[in-house]
Design an enzyme around this catalytic site. Sequence first.
Site, mmCIF file in Angstrom:
data_model
loop_
_atom_site.group_PDB
_atom_site.id
_atom_site.type_symbol
_atom_site.label_atom_id
_atom_site.label_comp_id
_atom_site.label_asym_id
_atom_site.label_seq_id
_atom_site.Cartn_x
_atom_site.Cartn_y
_atom_site.Cartn_z
ATOM 1 N N TRP A 140 -2.155 10.832 51.878
ATOM 2 C CA TRP A 140 -1.945 9.725 50.129
ATOM 3 C C TRP A 140 -1.951 8.905 50.305
ATOM 4 C CZ3 TRP A 140 -3.187 14.138 46.752
ATOM 5 C CH2 TRP A 140 -2.956 15.592 47.611
ATOM 6 N N ASP A 196 5.564 6.923 46.747
ATOM 7 C CA ASP A 196 5.299 8.031 46.910
ATOM 8 C C ASP A 196 5.992 8.609 47.252
ATOM 9 O OD1 ASP A 196 3.650 10.615 46.315
ATOM 10 O OD2 ASP A 196 1.994 9.703 46.702
ATOM 11 N N LYS A 250 7.047 19.879 44.650
ATOM 12 C CA LYS A 250 7.770 20.106 45.749
ATOM 13 C C LYS A 250 9.421 20.037 46.159
ATOM 14 C CE LYS A 250 2.949 18.478 47.116
ATOM 15 N NZ LYS A 250 2.641 17.339 47.567
HETATM 16 C C1 LIG Z 1 1.589 16.834 46.486
HETATM 17 C C2 LIG Z 1 1.302 15.712 47.312
HETATM 18 C C3 LIG Z 1 0.506 14.449 46.255
HETATM 19 C C4 LIG Z 1 -0.169 15.055 44.655
HETATM 20 O O1 LIG Z 1 0.133 15.223 44.047
HETATM 21 P P1 LIG Z 1 -1.311 16.679 42.758
HETATM 22 O O2 LIG Z 1 0.811 16.091 41.929
HETATM 23 O O3 LIG Z 1 -1.482 17.496 43.103
HETATM 24 O O4 LIG Z 1 -1.507 15.453 41.865
HETATM 25 C C5 LIG Z 1 0.906 13.151 45.982
HETATM 26 N N1 LIG Z 1 1.187 12.484 46.896
HETATM 27 C C6 LIG Z 1 2.164 13.698 48.144
HETATM 28 C C7 LIG Z 1 3.143 12.855 48.995
HETATM 29 C C8 LIG Z 1 2.090 14.631 48.197
HETATM 30 O O5 LIG Z 1 2.917 15.497 49.067
#
Ligand SMILES: *Cc1c(COP(=O)(O)O)cnc(C)c1O
Length: 359
Positions: free
Chosen positions: A102, A171, A195
Amino acid sequence: MTRKFNFCAGPAALPAEVLEQAQAEMLDWQGRGLSVMEMSHRSAEIVGIAEEAEQDLRDLLAIPDDYAVLFMQGGGHAHFSAVPLNLAQPEDTADYIVTGSWSKKALAEGKGFVKAQVAASTEDTRFTTVPDAKSLRLSSGAAYVHYCPNETIHGVAFPYIPETDAPLVADYSSAILSEPLDVTRFGVIYAGAQKNIGPAGLSVVIVRKDLLERARQPVPSILNYTLMAENGSMYNTPPTYSWYLAGLVFKWLKRQGGLEGIAEVNRRKAAKLYGAIDQSDFYANPVDPACRSIMNVPFTLADSALEKVFLAESEEAGLLNLKGHRSVGGMRASIYNAVPEAAVDALIDFMADFEKRHG
Ligand SMILES: *Cc1c(COP(=O)(O)O)cnc(C)c1O
């Protein structure tokens, strides 16, 4: 109806209580005679739901008043470009710490909008650790430093918050609300909802208000933090139902004793699962024990030929979505807030039984 145990990395499990409440309110929300999904985002009902959700999130994370909270669309990915667009001019430098898929993706996208510099990368360890705090090569005058505290795919988490002069951007998609967090250490925290917050379609941004002055011109309106903050995240039609569901999740978290309460359960769940993996020669987790995620637990089988059998039998046993990400293989159990401790216990029992039969 049987609810099975869902270890999906995302969209992930939601608390059964929350789904039951949403079900009970689906056709007629609090006697108004219509569903939340059918209400105008300008209505007093939706504005009330939205404000209450924001307040509950502020309470949970102790978010100070000098931070804006935004409810946006576009998932985690939206912020791979929104961050540089809102925080930097094209000629500015920004530092990226790369510890998994990511943060690597955020870097790749960031390169299109800012001079993105790699402050550290653990790719040569196959993303099984995080860099030492002292080894970060931070640029002087950087517009921001970006990192991913919990790498969802590799199961690697930072045991520390980096010290930076530039605003720190995190993030937090897969670990927000899993334990208490000192928001004041950050310039921007962003997270896709699917999540640990609610249904997909929503992303949450927590941004220090002084940073709202730094956007370049123009920024696409739906990625514009300043515009969203000025309009209570209702510049355009927000994902109202996801926002409402997130609000129910925040209330549920408060009932679990807030982030202290849920963190205690999360740490216990993770310790049990890593314990089971570590005491067996049949299962293995490749991550440096100091950097293991309490949310995403990847593991491999000593005999990879048994992986397909493991997945088929675990699904049969009511344990869903244990397949690892296609980029790393093996298994992965995502044990977010809404995955009950009983699910982890059932997984550990299944793993022991599987080892007995196939080991
Ligand atoms: C799932 C995830 C994303 C991507 O999220 P989307 O909603 O599919 O754009 C980005 N960063 C992390 C750490 C993630 O777990």
